[in-house]
Scaffold this active site. Sequence first.
Site, PDB file in Angstrom:
ATOM      1  N   TYR A 161       0.833  -1.211   0.000  1.00  0.00           N
ATOM      2  CA  TYR A 161       0.000   0.000   0.000  1.00  0.00           C
ATOM      3  C   TYR A 161       0.869   1.263   0.000  1.00  0.00           C
ATOM      4  CZ  TYR A 161      -3.425   3.438   1.642  1.00  0.00           C
ATOM      5  OH  TYR A 161      -4.222   4.550   1.763  1.00  0.00           O
ATOM      6  N   ALA A 163       3.989   1.627  -0.890  1.00  0.00           N
ATOM      7  CA  ALA A 163       4.746   1.776  -2.141  1.00  0.00           C
ATOM      8  C   ALA A 163       3.850   2.286  -3.265  1.00  0.00           C
ATOM      9  CB  ALA A 163       5.380   0.442  -2.526  1.00  0.00           C
ATOM     10  N   SER A 164       2.611   1.814  -3.299  1.00  0.00           N
ATOM     11  CA  SER A 164       1.697   2.284  -4.355  1.00  0.00           C
ATOM     12  C   SER A 164       1.404   3.773  -4.188  1.00  0.00           C
ATOM     13  CB  SER A 164       0.393   1.472  -4.352  1.00  0.00           C
ATOM     14  OG  SER A 164      -0.409   1.776  -3.226  1.00  0.00           O
ATOM     15  N   LYS A 165       1.270   4.206  -2.940  1.00  0.00           N
ATOM     16  CA  LYS A 165       1.003   5.633  -2.684  1.00  0.00           C
ATOM     17  C   LYS A 165       2.270   6.473  -2.874  1.00  0.00           C
ATOM     18  CE  LYS A 165      -3.422   5.487  -1.597  1.00  0.00           C
ATOM     19  NZ  LYS A 165      -4.424   6.161  -2.443  1.00  0.00           N
TER      20      LYS A 165
END
Lengths: 252, 78
Positions: A161, A163-165
């Site tokens: 999560y 890393a995606s943000k």
Amino acid sequence: MASGCKLLTGKTAVITGCNRGIGKAILELFASHGASIFACVRREDAGFSEFTSRLAETWAVKIVPICFDMAKPDEIKSAAKQIAAFKKPVDVLVNNAGIGYSALFQMTPANNLKEVFEVNFFGPFLFTQYLVKLMARRKSGNIINIASTAAIDGNAGKAAYGASKAALICFTSVISSELASSGIRANAIAPGMTDTDILVCLPEEVIPGNSQAGGTRKIMKPSEIAETALFLASDLSANISGQVIRVDGGLL
Amino acid sequence: MTNAEKYRETFITLFGVTKNELQKLEYQGVDTWDSVGHMSLVARLEETFDIMMETDDIIEFSSFLKGIEILRKYGVRL
């Protein structure tokens, strides 16, 4: 509210993930400030239709529901085409839709990692590619990406999560540079723990208010994140671009 | 104005080139057709012909002539 206090009169906003949490709060606040809105949801149900109709009537604004799955590129393109077909200028894009995920990185299956990135990063990336072209025609636009403090703080369990943000924050910074000459600005909001369904993904011991949580921690309300989105969407922030604003109540 | 005229006019006004230069005009062949100019070109053509181009086509749009080929894929009669 006096009309003079409305910050988004005459503007059109596209908001993703409108049916709950932060997206719903942004939808409500933007409508109350006079914006016409394309309210994007994965699926429209009777409750959402009723909610948007009531909101539109209350604030005398136009709200158009747009349904698509942020994990499906074909649906994203189709949604962008639907919006373009209205021939209305798009002033503000809020990339809010996202999914939560919490697991130690060694316990994160590749499929879950991909799913998180599809919804939290690839989808917004693609959707922005399409909508930016509508903004570029008028040499004006404003993109707000809803990221997370998890992208910055390196919290345990947030490898996928966070890393995606973090990718979304980097994306914000890059497009702020690339689109400046087209009159388009881009900023990100990094909410701390916010009272949304995503909290369900968190271990109980880190949720503020629980006995094991740290004393200064605070759970943000979706409306508090929406207020920052309103500031960034309005001309009050006309000279701000490429920034990440933490909205975490001083979470340490 | 025909579609062909609209297409030519877009390049002439956007990149400040003459009609005679169009047939051999390529991406980055003139200072004005840089990456920023390319996005302006795409935005202008999409608006003019009411289309929404795929990213692959935006990347492959490497010359005035290639652009004609690409726009025809979207049903633009040129």
